[in-house]
Motif scaffolding. Structure first.
Motif, mmCIF file in Angstrom:
data_model
loop_
_atom_site.group_PDB
_atom_site.id
_atom_site.type_symbol
_atom_site.label_atom_id
_atom_site.label_comp_id
_atom_site.label_asym_id
_atom_site.label_seq_id
_atom_site.Cartn_x
_atom_site.Cartn_y
_atom_site.Cartn_z
ATOM 1 N N ARG A 8 0.851 -1.192 0.000
ATOM 2 C CA ARG A 8 0.000 0.000 0.000
ATOM 3 C C ARG A 8 0.884 1.239 0.000
ATOM 4 O O ARG A 8 1.949 1.253 0.615
ATOM 5 C CB ARG A 8 -0.940 0.010 1.208
ATOM 6 C CG ARG A 8 -2.068 -1.025 1.078
ATOM 7 C CD ARG A 8 -3.079 -0.899 2.191
ATOM 8 N NE ARG A 8 -4.137 -1.887 2.044
ATOM 9 C CZ ARG A 8 -5.311 -1.658 1.466
ATOM 10 N NH1 ARG A 8 -5.571 -0.449 0.972
ATOM 11 N NH2 ARG A 8 -6.227 -2.596 1.383
ATOM 12 N N TYR A 9 0.397 2.270 -0.691
ATOM 13 C CA TYR A 9 1.202 3.454 -0.931
ATOM 14 C C TYR A 9 0.466 4.722 -0.502
ATOM 15 O O TYR A 9 -0.752 4.840 -0.663
ATOM 16 C CB TYR A 9 1.540 3.552 -2.424
ATOM 17 C CG TYR A 9 2.305 2.362 -2.948
ATOM 18 C CD1 TYR A 9 3.686 2.280 -2.801
ATOM 19 C CD2 TYR A 9 1.637 1.307 -3.560
ATOM 20 C CE1 TYR A 9 4.394 1.184 -3.270
ATOM 21 C CE2 TYR A 9 2.332 0.199 -4.041
ATOM 22 C CZ TYR A 9 3.714 0.145 -3.885
ATOM 23 O OH TYR A 9 4.409 -0.944 -4.351
ATOM 24 N N ILE A 26 -6.272 1.023 -13.756
ATOM 25 C CA ILE A 26 -5.778 1.683 -12.541
ATOM 26 C C ILE A 26 -6.926 2.027 -11.602
ATOM 27 O O ILE A 26 -6.889 1.726 -10.401
ATOM 28 C CB ILE A 26 -4.979 2.947 -12.909
ATOM 29 C CG1 ILE A 26 -3.701 2.571 -13.659
ATOM 30 C CG2 ILE A 26 -4.639 3.760 -11.662
ATOM 31 C CD1 ILE A 26 -2.989 3.745 -14.304
ATOM 32 N N LEU A 27 -7.973 2.629 -12.138
ATOM 33 C CA LEU A 27 -9.088 3.052 -11.301
ATOM 34 C C LEU A 27 -9.833 1.866 -10.689
ATOM 35 O O LEU A 27 -10.392 1.975 -9.594
ATOM 36 C CB LEU A 27 -10.058 3.915 -12.111
ATOM 37 C CG LEU A 27 -9.559 5.320 -12.454
ATOM 38 C CD1 LEU A 27 -10.507 5.999 -13.439
ATOM 39 C CD2 LEU A 27 -9.416 6.163 -11.189
ATOM 40 N N SER A 28 -9.834 0.748 -11.387
ATOM 41 C CA SER A 28 -10.606 -0.398 -10.904
ATOM 42 C C SER A 28 -10.008 -1.036 -9.659
ATOM 43 O O SER A 28 -10.729 -1.652 -8.867
ATOM 44 C CB SER A 28 -10.740 -1.448 -12.013
ATOM 45 O OG SER A 28 -9.482 -2.053 -12.290
ATOM 46 N N THR A 54 -7.765 1.344 -5.094
ATOM 47 C CA THR A 54 -8.081 1.377 -3.660
ATOM 48 C C THR A 54 -7.378 0.253 -2.897
ATOM 49 O O THR A 54 -7.117 0.391 -1.696
ATOM 50 C CB THR A 54 -9.599 1.274 -3.423
ATOM 51 O OG1 THR A 54 -10.102 0.109 -4.079
ATOM 52 C CG2 THR A 54 -10.316 2.511 -3.930
ATOM 53 N N ASN A 55 -7.079 -0.837 -3.586
ATOM 54 C CA ASN A 55 -6.394 -1.963 -2.933
ATOM 55 C C ASN A 55 -4.925 -1.672 -2.643
ATOM 56 O O ASN A 55 -4.290 -2.413 -1.887
ATOM 57 C CB ASN A 55 -6.476 -3.215 -3.811
ATOM 58 C CG ASN A 55 -7.892 -3.657 -4.066
ATOM 59 O OD1 ASN A 55 -8.775 -3.448 -3.238
ATOM 60 N ND2 ASN A 55 -8.135 -4.261 -5.225
ATOM 61 N N TYR A 56 -4.392 -0.600 -3.247
ATOM 62 C CA TYR A 56 -2.961 -0.321 -3.149
ATOM 63 C C TYR A 56 -2.669 1.037 -2.516
ATOM 64 O O TYR A 56 -1.503 1.412 -2.402
ATOM 65 C CB TYR A 56 -2.325 -0.409 -4.538
ATOM 66 C CG TYR A 56 -2.483 -1.785 -5.143
ATOM 67 C CD1 TYR A 56 -1.589 -2.809 -4.840
ATOM 68 C CD2 TYR A 56 -3.566 -2.071 -5.971
ATOM 69 C CE1 TYR A 56 -1.749 -4.075 -5.374
ATOM 70 C CE2 TYR A 56 -3.731 -3.338 -6.510
ATOM 71 C CZ TYR A 56 -2.822 -4.338 -6.206
ATOM 72 O OH TYR A 56 -2.993 -5.601 -6.716
ATOM 73 N N LEU A 57 -3.702 1.745 -2.114
ATOM 74 C CA LEU A 57 -3.524 3.035 -1.462
ATOM 75 C C LEU A 57 -3.773 2.920 0.033
ATOM 76 O O LEU A 57 -4.663 2.181 0.477
ATOM 77 C CB LEU A 57 -4.501 4.067 -2.049
ATOM 78 C CG LEU A 57 -4.190 4.590 -3.449
ATOM 79 C CD1 LEU A 57 -5.415 5.288 -4.033
ATOM 80 C CD2 LEU A 57 -2.992 5.530 -3.430
ATOM 81 N N ALA A 89 -13.073 5.041 -3.186
ATOM 82 C CA ALA A 89 -13.799 3.966 -2.507
ATOM 83 C C ALA A 89 -15.268 4.339 -2.306
ATOM 84 O O ALA A 89 -16.167 3.504 -2.493
ATOM 85 C CB ALA A 89 -13.136 3.671 -1.166
ATOM 86 N N GLY A 90 -15.521 5.597 -1.931
ATOM 87 C CA GLY A 90 -16.897 6.044 -1.743
ATOM 88 C C GLY A 90 -17.693 5.970 -3.018
ATOM 89 O O GLY A 90 -18.861 5.546 -3.012
#
Length: 305
Positions: A198-199, A242-244, A247-250, A297-298
């Motif tokens: 995660r970044y 990227i958009l899909s 959230t898994n990497y932020l 995510a929202g």
């Protein structure tokens, strides 16, 4: 070129005027660092003479030696006959004050994100020390990862690319800037090679040229690797990917910054209601968006309901 004509060119000023005329007559395309014939001619002449890019004025009336005239003529002739971008002739590209090695294994750096990093991504990032882990997705030559390392002193940076050839160029640049202890080069198709990480910040200048534009690219762009340019029919295949999953990497307060070329309208029609922040660049606010993990995510939750 006409040898009799070039024999009469003695000074830097003479060669600069000659080059601009020849470039304009040849109808060269400019877009890989320089935007016009004058700037590109000046760059090529100064580089060939081993002079700094900002040293034109003091040397305009300097006379060239016989060998120097031959070298300048050769590089100008190659630019015209081959229509090869200047950066591939000099093996050098500049982003602001930073020079990078480039060759035909990577696209020539020209990202608006570099401008934003130069300004420390203010006001979006007010405390640079909080950027501890960052990702440069589709790193190419490694230029954005290197610029991030200059801006975020505390950050460990992963630089990802699907091309092993590109990563070889990135390694040279990372080594040249002595940043191998902070920038980690990873061979990966998008996020595949960073699973579980995660970044605090993800930046990406991914492929974004649509199919219609790929079919009509100027000759100069044909030297660049097509997989670093083409991104499906609408130019947004990479951005959608990227958009899909971003959230898994932020991290919870993480931010995503992506450059999309001229695809703003297509992106907005595809993602209605997604609260993009469009960042101001030297060419306007249509080319780079920012979105936080919380916002992304929202939106995903609302869209699934």
């Amino acid at each position: 070129m006409n040898t009799q004509a070039t024999d009469q060119l003695n000074t830097v000023r003479d060669w600069l005027r000659f080059a601009v005329s020849k470039f304009n007559k040849a109808g060269l395309f400019f877009g890989h660092g320089c935007t016009n014939a004058y700037d590109e001619a000046a760059y090529l002449i100064l580089h060939t003479l081993h002079l700094s890019p900002d040293q034109l004025e003091p040397f305009l009336d300097a006379r060239l030696t016989f060998d120097e005239r031959n070298e300048v003529e050769k590089v100008l002739q190659r630019r015209i006959q081959e229509r090869r971008p200047a950066a591939y002739l000099t093996r050098e590209a500049w982003l602001g004050d930073y020079a990078f090695y480039v060759d035909e294994r990577v696209i020539i750096p020209r990202s608006f994100i570099a401008e934003l990093l130069h300004n420390h991504l203010e006001p979006w990032i007010t405390e640079p020390e909080h950027i501890q882990h960052a990702l440069d997705l589709c790193t190419g030559s490694g230029c954005l990862a290197i610029l991030m390392a200059q801006v975020f002193d505390e950050a460990e940076i992963d630089a990802v690319d699907i091309s092993q050839d590109a990563l070889a160029v990135a390694k040279k640049n990372v080594d040249d800037y002595q940043l191998s202890h902070r920038i980690h080069l990873i061979h990966s198709d998008m996020f595949d090679g960073v699973s579980g990480k995660r970044y605090d910040l993800i930046v990406s200048n991914p492929p974004y040229v649509n199919a219609a534009s790929m079919a009509t690219l100027p000759d100069e762009y044909r030297y660049e690797p097509s997989n670093a340019l083409a991104s499906g029919k609408d130019g947004l295949d990479a951005t959608r990917c990227i958009l899909s999953v971003a959230t898994n990497y932020l991290t919870d307060r993480g931010m995503l910054i992506v450059e999309i070329g001229h695809n703003r309208e297509a992106l907005l029609s595809m993602y209605p209601g997604l609260p993009f922040t469009w960042l101001e660049t030297s060419s306007g606010d249509s080319f780079v968006f920012l979105i936080s993990r919380e916002q992304l995510a929202g939106w995903q939750i609302r869209s699934s309901q």
